[in-house]
Design a protein around this motif. Sequence first.
Motif, PDB file in Angstrom:
ATOM      1  N   GLU A  30       0.416 -49.868  44.169  1.00 49.06           N
ATOM      2  CA  GLU A  30       1.567 -49.065  43.390  1.00 49.06           C
ATOM      3  C   GLU A  30       1.047 -49.072  42.229  1.00 49.06           C
ATOM      4  OE1 GLU A  30       4.535 -52.318  43.735  1.00 49.06           O
ATOM      5  OE2 GLU A  30       4.722 -52.444  46.267  1.00 49.06           O
ATOM      6  N   ILE A  31       1.908 -48.110  41.372  1.00 43.64           N
ATOM      7  CA  ILE A  31       1.648 -47.412  40.409  1.00 43.64           C
ATOM      8  C   ILE A  31       3.112 -47.471  39.687  1.00 43.64           C
ATOM      9  CG2 ILE A  31       1.257 -45.769  38.517  1.00 43.64           C
ATOM     10  CD1 ILE A  31      -0.908 -44.981  40.820  1.00 43.64           C
ATOM     11  N   HIS A  32       2.926 -48.694  38.379  1.00 42.52           N
ATOM     12  CA  HIS A  32       4.866 -48.336  38.324  1.00 42.52           C
ATOM     13  C   HIS A  32       4.912 -47.017  36.756  1.00 42.52           C
ATOM     14  CE1 HIS A  32       4.038 -52.358  39.960  1.00 42.52           C
ATOM     15  NE2 HIS A  32       5.050 -52.482  39.444  1.00 42.52           N
ATOM     16  N   GLN A  33       6.174 -46.549  36.416  1.00 44.16           N
ATOM     17  CA  GLN A  33       6.291 -46.336  35.451  1.00 44.16           C
ATOM     18  C   GLN A  33       6.007 -46.237  34.173  1.00 44.16           C
ATOM     19  OE1 GLN A  33       7.840 -42.720  35.343  1.00 44.16           O
ATOM     20  NE2 GLN A  33       7.525 -42.877  33.108  1.00 44.16           N
ATOM     21  N   GLY A  34       5.058 -45.557  33.494  1.00 45.01           N
ATOM     22  CA  GLY A  34       4.411 -45.541  32.305  1.00 45.01           C
ATOM     23  C   GLY A  34       2.714 -46.023  32.266  1.00 45.01           C
ATOM     24  N   GLU A  35       2.219 -46.089  33.968  1.00 47.59           N
ATOM     25  CA  GLU A  35       0.623 -46.469  33.280  1.00 47.59           C
ATOM     26  C   GLU A  35      -0.177 -45.179  33.419  1.00 47.59           C
ATOM     27  OE1 GLU A  35      -1.044 -49.927  36.400  1.00 47.59           O
ATOM     28  OE2 GLU A  35       1.144 -49.793  37.182  1.00 47.59           O
ATOM     29  N   TYR A  36      -1.397 -45.437  33.273  1.00 48.87           N
ATOM     30  CA  TYR A  36      -2.453 -44.355  32.710  1.00 48.87           C
ATOM     31  C   TYR A  36      -3.201 -45.295  33.802  1.00 48.87           C
ATOM     32  CZ  TYR A  36      -5.579 -41.917  30.194  1.00 48.87           C
ATOM     33  OH  TYR A  36      -6.392 -40.210  30.163  1.00 48.87           O
ATOM     34  N   VAL A  37      -3.953 -44.185  35.271  1.00 49.93           N
ATOM     35  CA  VAL A  37      -5.003 -44.828  35.792  1.00 49.93           C
ATOM     36  C   VAL A  37      -5.417 -44.283  36.209  1.00 49.93           C
ATOM     37  CG1 VAL A  37      -4.650 -45.964  38.514  1.00 49.93           C
ATOM     38  CG2 VAL A  37      -2.790 -46.677  36.970  1.00 49.93           C
ATOM     39  N   GLU A 180     -11.482 -35.278  22.133  1.00 50.87           N
ATOM     40  CA  GLU A 180      -9.725 -34.832  21.849  1.00 50.87           C
ATOM     41  C   GLU A 180      -9.062 -34.727  22.589  1.00 50.87           C
ATOM     42  OE1 GLU A 180     -10.874 -31.313  19.627  1.00 50.87           O
ATOM     43  OE2 GLU A 180     -11.612 -32.753  18.250  1.00 50.87           O
ATOM     44  N   VAL A 181      -9.071 -34.398  24.099  1.00 49.34           N
ATOM     45  CA  VAL A 181      -8.717 -33.941  24.813  1.00 49.34           C
ATOM     46  C   VAL A 181      -7.976 -35.653  25.711  1.00 49.34           C
ATOM     47  CG1 VAL A 181      -8.723 -33.110  27.690  1.00 49.34           C
ATOM     48  CG2 VAL A 181      -9.088 -31.601  25.981  1.00 49.34           C
ATOM     49  N   LEU A 182      -9.295 -36.343  25.892  1.00 52.52           N
ATOM     50  CA  LEU A 182      -8.709 -37.529  26.511  1.00 52.52           C
ATOM     51  C   LEU A 182      -7.746 -38.374  24.944  1.00 52.52           C
ATOM     52  CD1 LEU A 182     -12.224 -39.315  28.114  1.00 52.52           C
ATOM     53  CD2 LEU A 182      -9.358 -37.981  28.969  1.00 52.52           C
ATOM     54  N   GLY A 183      -8.000 -38.355  24.209  1.00 54.20           N
ATOM     55  CA  GLY A 183      -6.791 -38.590  23.090  1.00 54.20           C
ATOM     56  C   GLY A 183      -5.674 -37.932  23.250  1.00 54.20           C
ATOM     57  N   LEU A 184      -5.454 -36.680  23.528  1.00 54.07           N
ATOM     58  CA  LEU A 184      -4.606 -35.968  24.067  1.00 54.07           C
ATOM     59  C   LEU A 184      -3.291 -36.632  25.480  1.00 54.07           C
ATOM     60  CD1 LEU A 184      -1.972 -34.238  23.637  1.00 54.07           C
ATOM     61  CD2 LEU A 184      -3.009 -32.300  24.627  1.00 54.07           C
ATOM     62  N   PHE A 185      -4.489 -37.172  26.223  1.00 51.15           N
ATOM     63  CA  PHE A 185      -3.230 -37.932  27.617  1.00 51.15           C
ATOM     64  C   PHE A 185      -2.681 -39.112  27.090  1.00 51.15           C
ATOM     65  CE2 PHE A 185      -6.274 -34.798  29.880  1.00 51.15           C
ATOM     66  CZ  PHE A 185      -5.252 -34.829  30.913  1.00 51.15           C
ATOM     67  N   LYS A 186      -3.875 -39.569  25.833  1.00 52.40           N
ATOM     68  CA  LYS A 186      -3.259 -41.447  25.408  1.00 52.40           C
ATOM     69  C   LYS A 186      -2.148 -40.937  24.606  1.00 52.40           C
ATOM     70  CE  LYS A 186      -4.153 -45.427  24.436  1.00 52.40           C
ATOM     71  NZ  LYS A 186      -3.177 -46.340  23.953  1.00 52.40           N
ATOM     72  N   GLN A 187      -1.852 -39.673  24.248  1.00 48.51           N
ATOM     73  CA  GLN A 187      -1.145 -39.779  23.106  1.00 48.51           C
ATOM     74  C   GLN A 187       0.327 -39.106  24.231  1.00 48.51           C
ATOM     75  OE1 GLN A 187      -0.904 -36.490  20.590  1.00 48.51           O
ATOM     76  NE2 GLN A 187       1.605 -35.185  21.231  1.00 48.51           N
ATOM     77  N   LEU A 188       0.443 -38.824  24.895  1.00 50.42           N
ATOM     78  CA  LEU A 188       1.198 -38.675  26.321  1.00 50.42           C
ATOM     79  C   LEU A 188       1.787 -39.917  27.077  1.00 50.42           C
ATOM     80  CD1 LEU A 188       0.159 -35.128  27.816  1.00 50.42           C
ATOM     81  CD2 LEU A 188       1.795 -35.363  26.694  1.00 50.42           C
ATOM     82  N   ASN A 189       0.983 -40.685  27.039  1.00 46.34           N
ATOM     83  CA  ASN A 189       0.517 -41.658  28.003  1.00 46.34           C
ATOM     84  C   ASN A 189       1.780 -43.228  26.750  1.00 46.34           C
ATOM     85  OD1 ASN A 189      -0.517 -44.496  28.287  1.00 46.34           O
ATOM     86  ND2 ASN A 189       0.386 -44.073  30.199  1.00 46.34           N
ATOM     87  N   ASP A 190       1.621 -43.268  25.549  1.00 48.76           N
ATOM     88  CA  ASP A 190       2.321 -43.211  24.699  1.00 48.76           C
ATOM     89  C   ASP A 190       3.416 -43.058  24.864  1.00 48.76           C
ATOM     90  OD1 ASP A 190       0.005 -44.706  24.302  1.00 48.76           O
ATOM     91  OD2 ASP A 190      -0.772 -44.086  21.890  1.00 48.76           O
ATOM     92  N   GLU A 191       3.795 -42.209  25.000  1.00 45.70           N
ATOM     93  CA  GLU A 191       4.908 -41.678  24.511  1.00 45.70           C
ATOM     94  C   GLU A 191       5.863 -41.683  26.164  1.00 45.70           C
ATOM     95  OE1 GLU A 191       4.500 -37.347  24.117  1.00 45.70           O
ATOM     96  OE2 GLU A 191       4.050 -38.086  21.947  1.00 45.70           O
ATOM     97  N   GLY A 192       5.339 -42.818  26.958  1.00 48.94           N
ATOM     98  CA  GLY A 192       5.937 -42.859  28.949  1.00 48.94           C
ATOM     99  C   GLY A 192       5.654 -41.697  29.523  1.00 48.94           C
ATOM    100  N   GLN A 193       4.599 -40.849  29.305  1.00 49.13           N
ATOM    101  CA  GLN A 193       3.783 -40.192  30.755  1.00 49.13           C
ATOM    102  C   GLN A 193       3.296 -41.126  31.542  1.00 49.13           C
ATOM    103  OE1 GLN A 193       4.381 -36.636  31.429  1.00 49.13           O
ATOM    104  NE2 GLN A 193       4.056 -37.763  33.355  1.00 49.13           N
ATOM    105  N   THR A 194       3.415 -41.017  32.823  1.00 42.01           N
ATOM    106  CA  THR A 194       2.558 -41.642  33.430  1.00 42.01           C
ATOM    107  C   THR A 194       1.792 -40.770  34.549  1.00 42.01           C
ATOM    108  OG1 THR A 194       4.296 -42.808  34.696  1.00 42.01           O
ATOM    109  CG2 THR A 194       2.670 -43.150  36.367  1.00 42.01           C
ATOM    110  N   ILE A 195      -0.102 -41.501  34.168  1.00 42.78           N
ATOM    111  CA  ILE A 195      -0.751 -39.716  34.065  1.00 42.78           C
ATOM    112  C   ILE A 195      -2.114 -41.326  34.840  1.00 42.78           C
ATOM    113  CG2 ILE A 195      -2.451 -39.236  33.058  1.00 42.78           C
ATOM    114  CD1 ILE A 195      -1.330 -39.377  30.569  1.00 42.78           C
ATOM    115  N   ILE A 196      -1.931 -39.832  36.506  1.00 43.48           N
ATOM    116  CA  ILE A 196      -3.151 -40.972  37.322  1.00 43.48           C
ATOM    117  C   ILE A 196      -4.606 -39.768  37.442  1.00 43.48           C
ATOM    118  CG2 ILE A 196      -4.151 -41.405  39.933  1.00 43.48           C
ATOM    119  CD1 ILE A 196      -0.953 -41.437  40.305  1.00 43.48           C
TER     120      ILE A 196
END
Length: 242
Positions: A30-37, A180-196
């Motif tokens: 299961e993956i919850h809203q806002g997780e970065y997996v 730098e790209v991974l930093g952008l993913f982290k930024q998006l996740n910090d803003e609430g984006q669920t990422i797999i």
Amino acid sequence: MSLIRASNLCKYFGNDGDTLVHALERVNFEIHQGEYVAVMGPSGSGKSTLLAILGAMSPPSTGSLVVDGIDVYSLSQEKRADFRREYLGFVFQQLQLIPYLTALENVMLPLVITKHKNKKEIASSTLSRVGLGDKLNRLPSELSGGEQSRVAIARAVVNNPPILLADEPVGSLDSKTGAEVLGLFKQLNDEGQTIIMVTHNPESIRETGRLIQLKDGQIIADMETRSATSSENIGTCMAEAH
């Protein structure tokens, strides 16, 4: 309530008997809203197969995928296409940018079939969000590898999809640009984006919150990333990734 629930996912290729390939076998999570997996494993472990199932592009042989209460593979093909547009953003390793379209035009593509009247403004704002507000009219060939990746990410999130799926997003980038790209993913996740994110690279998992490791089509580990990023476990991840 979980955003994504995978239940007993199995995927087989070939015919019955000796030629039957078990790409996935009884995969549950299961993956919850806002997780970065991060999803990690060696070649042939089932990562790409799992991503295709999560992307509503390849039905499992058995099992179910439920996203936001929707049984994805009980939908018709037409409804599944609607689901992909509404719920999913994709970032591919090869990026798949249209070479003769500008950055702005590439990001506007997912908006074409929507009812938004201010498509150009939405795309422009999204490019600014990823740090490319001053390069709207550049062609992909006029952008660096990292900038092209940012365009692809902007295109993936321009519709504000609940889930962002990334397939080896830094696989073709040098270490500095990849960071730098991974930093952008982290930024998006910090803003609430669920990422797999599917990855071979243990360094890519450092900013994620969770690691799912696959081997021979089965989950062999599902852990918080801070548990996986000790030196010993990073070494284990690297060995198993190859």
